[in-house]
Design a protein around this motif. Structure first.
Motif, PDB file in Angstrom:
ATOM      1  N   PRO B 368       0.805  -1.227   0.000  1.00  0.00           N
ATOM      2  CA  PRO B 368       0.000   0.000   0.000  1.00  0.00           C
ATOM      3  C   PRO B 368       0.847   1.292   0.000  1.00  0.00           C
ATOM      4  CG  PRO B 368      -0.699  -1.510   1.744  1.00  0.00           C
ATOM      5  CD  PRO B 368       0.589  -2.031   1.206  1.00  0.00           C
ATOM      6  N   ASP B 369       1.953   1.266   0.731  1.00  0.00           N
ATOM      7  CA  ASP B 369       2.789   2.461   0.864  1.00  0.00           C
ATOM      8  C   ASP B 369       3.605   2.642  -0.415  1.00  0.00           C
ATOM      9  OD1 ASP B 369       4.540   3.994   3.460  1.00  0.00           O
ATOM     10  OD2 ASP B 369       5.314   3.883   1.408  1.00  0.00           O
ATOM     11  N   PRO B 370       3.390   3.726  -1.174  1.00  0.00           N
ATOM     12  CA  PRO B 370       4.061   3.873  -2.473  1.00  0.00           C
ATOM     13  C   PRO B 370       5.583   3.888  -2.376  1.00  0.00           C
ATOM     14  CG  PRO B 370       2.355   5.555  -2.190  1.00  0.00           C
ATOM     15  CD  PRO B 370       2.500   4.859  -0.880  1.00  0.00           C
ATOM     16  N   ALA B 371       6.096   4.551  -1.334  1.00  0.00           N
ATOM     17  CA  ALA B 371       7.551   4.649  -1.215  1.00  0.00           C
ATOM     18  C   ALA B 371       8.149   3.278  -0.944  1.00  0.00           C
ATOM     19  CB  ALA B 371       7.918   5.624  -0.094  1.00  0.00           C
ATOM     20  N   LEU B 372       7.508   2.543  -0.049  1.00  0.00           N
ATOM     21  CA  LEU B 372       7.993   1.198   0.269  1.00  0.00           C
ATOM     22  C   LEU B 372       7.884   0.305  -0.959  1.00  0.00           C
ATOM     23  CD1 LEU B 372       9.042  -0.867   2.321  1.00  0.00           C
ATOM     24  CD2 LEU B 372       6.671  -1.287   3.014  1.00  0.00           C
ATOM     25  N   ARG B 373       6.781   0.444  -1.682  1.00  0.00           N
ATOM     26  CA  ARG B 373       6.592  -0.366  -2.881  1.00  0.00           C
ATOM     27  C   ARG B 373       7.737  -0.133  -3.868  1.00  0.00           C
ATOM     28  NH1 ARG B 373       1.552   0.929  -4.208  1.00  0.00           N
ATOM     29  NH2 ARG B 373       2.097   2.520  -5.717  1.00  0.00           N
ATOM     30  N   THR B 374       8.064   1.126  -4.068  1.00  0.00           N
ATOM     31  CA  THR B 374       9.142   1.449  -5.008  1.00  0.00           C
ATOM     32  C   THR B 374      10.459   0.857  -4.537  1.00  0.00           C
ATOM     33  OG1 THR B 374       8.041   3.491  -5.636  1.00  0.00           O
ATOM     34  CG2 THR B 374      10.397   3.322  -6.105  1.00  0.00           C
ATOM     35  N   GLN B 375      10.718   0.984  -3.245  1.00  0.00           N
ATOM     36  CA  GLN B 375      11.980   0.459  -2.726  1.00  0.00           C
ATOM     37  C   GLN B 375      12.056  -1.061  -2.897  1.00  0.00           C
ATOM     38  OE1 GLN B 375      11.482   2.488   1.165  1.00  0.00           O
ATOM     39  NE2 GLN B 375      13.621   3.064   0.958  1.00  0.00           N
ATOM     40  N   LEU B 376      10.937  -1.726  -2.682  1.00  0.00           N
ATOM     41  CA  LEU B 376      10.945  -3.185  -2.814  1.00  0.00           C
ATOM     42  C   LEU B 376      11.063  -3.611  -4.273  1.00  0.00           C
ATOM     43  CD1 LEU B 376       8.341  -4.281  -0.103  1.00  0.00           C
ATOM     44  CD2 LEU B 376      10.806  -4.598  -0.068  1.00  0.00           C
ATOM     45  N   LEU B 377      10.458  -2.857  -5.164  1.00  0.00           N
ATOM     46  CA  LEU B 377      10.614  -3.183  -6.590  1.00  0.00           C
ATOM     47  C   LEU B 377      12.081  -3.008  -6.995  1.00  0.00           C
ATOM     48  CD1 LEU B 377       7.428  -1.547  -8.173  1.00  0.00           C
ATOM     49  CD2 LEU B 377       7.973  -3.983  -8.041  1.00  0.00           C
ATOM     50  N   GLU B 378      12.704  -1.976  -6.470  1.00  0.00           N
ATOM     51  CA  GLU B 378      14.128  -1.763  -6.767  1.00  0.00           C
ATOM     52  C   GLU B 378      14.953  -2.932  -6.233  1.00  0.00           C
ATOM     53  OE1 GLU B 378      14.882   2.011  -4.970  1.00  0.00           O
ATOM     54  OE2 GLU B 378      14.049   3.164  -6.655  1.00  0.00           O
ATOM     55  N   GLU B 404       9.134   4.211 -15.545  1.00  0.00           N
ATOM     56  CA  GLU B 404       9.442   3.413 -14.344  1.00  0.00           C
ATOM     57  C   GLU B 404       9.912   2.028 -14.761  1.00  0.00           C
ATOM     58  OE1 GLU B 404      10.030   4.268 -11.532  1.00  0.00           O
ATOM     59  OE2 GLU B 404       9.611   2.694 -10.095  1.00  0.00           O
ATOM     60  N   LYS B 405       9.289   1.468 -15.772  1.00  0.00           N
ATOM     61  CA  LYS B 405       9.718   0.150 -16.268  1.00  0.00           C
ATOM     62  C   LYS B 405      11.178   0.208 -16.682  1.00  0.00           C
ATOM     63  CE  LYS B 405       5.356  -1.216 -18.406  1.00  0.00           C
ATOM     64  NZ  LYS B 405       4.706  -1.694 -19.629  1.00  0.00           N
ATOM     65  N   ALA B 406      11.500   1.246 -17.443  1.00  0.00           N
ATOM     66  CA  ALA B 406      12.874   1.375 -17.939  1.00  0.00           C
ATOM     67  C   ALA B 406      13.842   1.561 -16.780  1.00  0.00           C
ATOM     68  CB  ALA B 406      12.956   2.552 -18.903  1.00  0.00           C
ATOM     69  N   ARG B 407      13.450   2.362 -15.826  1.00  0.00           N
ATOM     70  CA  ARG B 407      14.327   2.629 -14.686  1.00  0.00           C
ATOM     71  C   ARG B 407      14.610   1.345 -13.920  1.00  0.00           C
ATOM     72  NH1 ARG B 407      14.602   3.833  -9.330  1.00  0.00           N
ATOM     73  NH2 ARG B 407      12.409   3.283  -8.985  1.00  0.00           N
ATOM     74  N   LEU B 408      13.538   0.593 -13.639  1.00  0.00           N
ATOM     75  CA  LEU B 408      13.728  -0.661 -12.890  1.00  0.00           C
ATOM     76  C   LEU B 408      14.538  -1.655 -13.718  1.00  0.00           C
ATOM     77  CD1 LEU B 408      10.171  -1.046 -11.308  1.00  0.00           C
ATOM     78  CD2 LEU B 408      12.304  -0.599 -10.097  1.00  0.00           C
ATOM     79  N   ALA B 409      14.254  -1.717 -15.001  1.00  0.00           N
ATOM     80  CA  ALA B 409      14.985  -2.660 -15.853  1.00  0.00           C
ATOM     81  C   ALA B 409      16.475  -2.335 -15.859  1.00  0.00           C
ATOM     82  CB  ALA B 409      14.427  -2.623 -17.274  1.00  0.00           C
ATOM     83  N   SER B 410      16.795  -1.054 -15.749  1.00  0.00           N
ATOM     84  CA  SER B 410      18.208  -0.665 -15.765  1.00  0.00           C
ATOM     85  C   SER B 410      18.924  -1.105 -14.496  1.00  0.00           C
ATOM     86  CB  SER B 410      18.337   0.858 -15.920  1.00  0.00           C
ATOM     87  OG  SER B 410      17.933   1.509 -14.718  1.00  0.00           O
ATOM     88  N   LEU B 411      18.162  -1.420 -13.458  1.00  0.00           N
ATOM     89  CA  LEU B 411      18.788  -1.852 -12.202  1.00  0.00           C
ATOM     90  C   LEU B 411      19.096  -3.350 -12.211  1.00  0.00           C
ATOM     91  CD1 LEU B 411      16.496   0.009  -9.603  1.00  0.00           C
ATOM     92  CD2 LEU B 411      18.759   0.699 -10.426  1.00  0.00           C
ATOM     93  N   ILE B 412      18.492  -4.066 -13.143  1.00  0.00           N
ATOM     94  CA  ILE B 412      18.695  -5.526 -13.184  1.00  0.00           C
ATOM     95  C   ILE B 412      20.116  -5.803 -13.644  1.00  0.00           C
ATOM     96  CG2 ILE B 412      17.931  -7.708 -14.198  1.00  0.00           C
ATOM     97  CD1 ILE B 412      15.199  -6.433 -14.654  1.00  0.00           C
TER      98      ILE B 412
END
Lengths: 438, 427
Positions: B368-378, B404-412
């Motif tokens: 539910p928490d957007p910031a936490l969600r982003t951190q966990l996706l990262e 956001e997709k591109a950003r996360l993909a770049s972290l893989i």
């Protein structure tokens, strides 16, 4: 040559076990003197095990029996104690067990109490198990009741699992297997209302029992149940049960479904059962099957017991000679893939019996069998296989078979094979002549 | 009060006949009465008749009821009858008596199981005899000791630890004295340096049995007297037996008292604290526990009593169990943590699996928490070394904004080696 995957797997297991033993070893080098934990514990009779055992003045004397040491008395006494106790006492004892210190002794005491009570008065055992507040003792009690309750009282066990209402972990496998041995309809009714997890393996065992008692009802249940239950394992057990009740109808029905891969496991399971009962019966069944694939599934399942496909023990204890002869009784388009391995295995421990048998078949067929045996030779013990190849009468077939084995192998492998083959001078000369043409 | 049916069965028993009663349909009390009254010859006769029944569930039910009751009535006769059967016919009765035997009948169960080959009753992942001996040892370690001593020729040293752990719970010094005598009786052969710089070990099975016994003793001692055992463990933390027992000790103590377990771990040398804490994480936490003692939340909060360097290695497992059982509760808990602690949890959050990539991703998308969600996706992205392709595909199909997709993909991370997985063929 076909890979001997099962033997490789067995070898891996044998290799892993000592490695596991070594890896499990302490990392610090130990000397015998330091391997024991140091002693520092004063001996206290009050804590000694001897004091935990009830000392009975005479047989039947319950005066020194406490609920904590119920496991140390004869069953007769435990039975007498629990069956004569008023309900309030049982409740108080269950509470007391729950409050014991968390030790193996508590686990043991709870186990014995509930196992014994479950046999005498399952309803009360269930009530008391469910009333325990803490999870650990409660699950020990539930487990004890589940395994110990008699067949006649399994409705109470069903009530217990319904009350627990566990949805993630499968719990009722043993219950439905046992209950369906005497009352599959009641078991089905329970399953209809049970919201917990039941695996297909568990359904298979339940349905197998039902089919052995009432295949019509079992089939109707299977047809009406969710399609997710229509899996190979469930069908296998269903037909295995049906065969026990009405062999002819079961085999006809299974053969009618033989082209469907979902029924492959059923074909394999039934074939095994038939073979142990009557190889002729198994043969008839194989010939009933509608496709080559289905027939081969049946044959490979039986042959696998001899060729070492199964890890661990061959649970059917089949005789290689029996399987070889059975296989040979089938049409040759069905036996040629498996028979070589089987004859080679047979020759490994009774070569003269193999020779006697081969000498009874027509020469052309004998040559074919020798060729199959040669092609299926055992890399570790190649002598029997290679010598079989050298016995092939038909020159062309002999040369083709033996060349096929050595062709493409590096020189070192060829030399290793020849070394292990232990050929006579004449045999070696013939083989050398054949291999010159490579 | 005993059931009315039971009471009346004892009082008014019909006379026995040669005809085998329908044991599967009777109550235990009735079956018990019948078999108790029957002579051994009549009991054997019943067994023979039941064995002749046609194969099927009715036969299984009847034989099962027969043996489950007979083991309580007369364990010696039970053993005699079962061992007189062909080996293949022993499985059903063995299974029946294993489940119901009272501790006084466990010698019979053990004897029957020893009549099978080792490979038939045990494998890498189970040992049917070990389970029985453990239960027996919990109830009557001295009887188990006698059994093991009289069956040395049947390779039973591997079970000595089961005797010792349960005996030491009653009488640690008695158990230790016995261990010492066993080692005196069969001394360990000293190891010898090998040409590779390691050590060559002789009589490895006996050595393994002794090592297991020694650490089992420490475990049993803990059950006997947690306070004394805790002091003992702290004083002898460098002893090999004690060190090895740390894999279980804190976990065992935790069940009795989380505070005591915490105190023990805090008193251990630093290098052993993490190992000891791991026993809670791996062995105890139960996702289905409504009782707080071993629920993921309780264990996680308990572990946070320790410094991060102590819990860091093992809290990931607790978070995994929690995520599988109640992800919303986990995410709410994480969102409420102080920032430094929350960051620790994010760093230890379970990575994405190549087999359940979509499910793992979907679970995190429910935070539910957007910031936490982003951190966990990262976190998922950075840790996707072994599910790189799968996660890229999942991201591509997701409803996240393109940026956001591109950003996360770049972290893989880019894979070191190209791997081909089976699921590529199915997509």
């Amino acid at each position: 040559m076909r890979p001997r995957a099962p033997l490789v797997l067995i070898g891996l297991c044998v290799l892993v076990a000592p490695i596991g033993l070594v890896l499990g070893r302490w990392s610090v080098a130990t000397t015998p003197a330091s391997i024991l934990p140091p002693t520092t514990v004063p001996r206290s009779e009050a804590h000694g095990f001897a004091s935990a055992k009830p000392s009975l003045a005479e047989p039947g004397d319950l005066s020194n029996v406490t609920i904590e040491n119920l496991g140390q008395v004869e069953f007769d006494l435990a039975f007498e104690l629990l069956s004569s106790a008023p309900k309030d006492a049982l409740i108080a004892w269950a509470k007391r067990l729950e409050t014991l210190p968390v030790t193996p002794r508590r686990t043991a005491a709870i186990g014995v109490f509930f196992k014994t009570l479950a046999q005498i008065d399952t309803k009360t055992a269930v009530d008391l198990a469910l009333s325990m507040e803490r999870a650990d003792p409660r699950w020990v009690a539930i487990g004890a009741v589940g395994v110990a309750a008699p067949l006649a009282n399994l409705t109470e066990v069903a009530r217990m699992y319904t009350a627990i209402n566990e949805t993630k972990v499968p719990l009722v496998g043993e219950l439905i297997e046992r209950w369906s041995m005497i009352d599959p309809e009641a078991t089905a009714q329970f399953l209809a209302g049970y919201s917990g997890k039941v695996t297909n393996d568990e359904i298979a065992r339940f349905l197998g029992n039902w089919a052995a008692l009432d295949p019509v009802a079992a089939m109707q249940w299977l047809q009406e149940t969710d399609a997710s239950r229509h899996c190979p394992r469930v069908f296998a057990d269903f037909y295995a049960g049906w065969v026990l009740k009405d062999r002819t109808a079961a085999l006809e029905d299974l053969a009618a479904h033989g082209a469907d891969k979902t029924f492959k496991k059923a074909i394999e399971t039934v074939s095994e059962t038939l073979f142990t009962d009557s190889p002729d019966g198994a043969r008839s069944f194989v010939l009933m099957l509608p496709t080559i694939a289905a027939q081969k599934a049946a044959i490979e399942q039986i042959a696998g017991h001899v060729t070492g496909r199964y890890l661990g023990n061959d649970y059917l204890h089949l005789e290689t000679e029996d399987v070889a002869k059975w296989l040979f009784s089938l049409p040759d388009n069905l036996w040629h893939e498996e028979i070589g391995y089987i004859i080679d295995r047979w020759a490994g421990y009774d070569p003269s019996a193999v020779d006697t048998w081969l000498n009874q078949v027509p020469p052309q067929t004998k040559d074919r069998l020798l060729a199959e045996q040669c092609r299926a030779f055992n890399w570790n013990v190649p002598a029997a296989g290679l010598k079989a190849g050298l016995q092939i009468r038909d020159r062309e077939l002999r040369e083709e078979t033996l060349r096929g084995i050595f062709e493409g192998k590096v020189k070192e492998l060829q030399e290793e094979l020849l070394r292990k083959a232990e050929l006579s001078g004449e045999q070696a000369a013939e083989l050398e002549r054949i291999l010159k043409k490579l | 009060m005993m059931s009315e049916a039971g009471a009346s069965a004892l009082d008014s028993a019909p006379p026995l006949t040669d005809e085998v009663p329908d044991l599967a349909g009777l109550s235990f009390v009735e079956t018990y009465r019948i078999l108790k009254s029957a002579s051994p010859d009549l009991v054997r006769s019943y067994c023979n008749k039941l064995e002749q029944l046609p194969l099927g569930p009715s036969r299984t039910a009847a034989l099962s009821a027969f043996f489950r009751t007979l083991i309580q009535v007369n364990p010696v006769l039970t053993k005699d009858i079962i061992l007189g059967l062909k080996k293949d016919d022993r499985w059903l009765p063995t299974s029946a008596i294993r489940e119901t035997a009272n501790p006084r009948g466990m010698e019979t169960v053990a004897e029957v199981m020893l009549s099978f080959d080792r490979i038939e009753i045990s494998s890498c992942s189970y040992d049917l005899l070990r389970d029985i001996l453990d239960e027996w040892g919990k109830n009557d370690p001295l009887a188990l000791k006698q059994f093991l001593e009289t069956h040395r020729d049947q390779d039973v040293e591997r079970y000595f630890d089961k005797l010792v752990v349960n005996w030491a719970a009653y009488d640690p010094e008695g158990a230790r004295e016995w261990m010492a005598k066993e080692i005196e009786r069969r001394p360990l052969l000293p190891t010898r340096p090998d040409e590779y710089g390691g050590e060559e070990i002789f009589d490895s099975e006996w050595r393994s049995a002794v090592e297991s016994m020694s650490s089992a003793w420490v475990q049993g001692f803990l059950a006997h007297d947690p306070d004394q055992a805790t002091q003992y463990v702290v004083e002898h933390a460098d002893n090999p037996a004690v060190k090895y027992a740390l894999n279980w000790l804190a976990g065992d103590l935790f069940l009795a008292s989380p505070d005591r377990a915490r105190d023990l771990i805090n008193r251990l040398p630093e290098e052993q604290q993490s190992k000891s804490l791991g026993s809670q994480a791996n062995g105890l936490v139960r996702s289905d526990d409504s009782d707080n003692a071993t629920s993921p939340r309780y264990v996680a909060e308990w572990m946070l009593n320790f410094p991060p360097e102590t819990y860091r290695e093992d809290i990931g497992w607790v978070l995994r169990v929690w995520e599988m059982s109640d992800p919303q509760e986990l995410f709410a808990w994480m969102a409420d943590l102080p920032a430094p602690t929350r960051d620790q949890m994010i760093n230890q959050f379970p990575g994405v699996s190549s087999e359940t990539t979509q499910e793992d991703f979907d679970t995190v998308m429910q935070v539910p928490d957007p910031a936490l969600r982003t951190q966990l996706l990262e976190r998922l992205a950075r840790d996707a070394t072994y599910a790189e392709r799968q996660l890229r595909r999942v991201l591509e199909k997701s409803t996240l904004p393109a940026e956001e997709k591109a950003r996360l993909a770049s972290l893989i991370p880019k894979p070191e080696f190209e791997t081909v997985s089976a699921d590529e063929d199915t997509e």
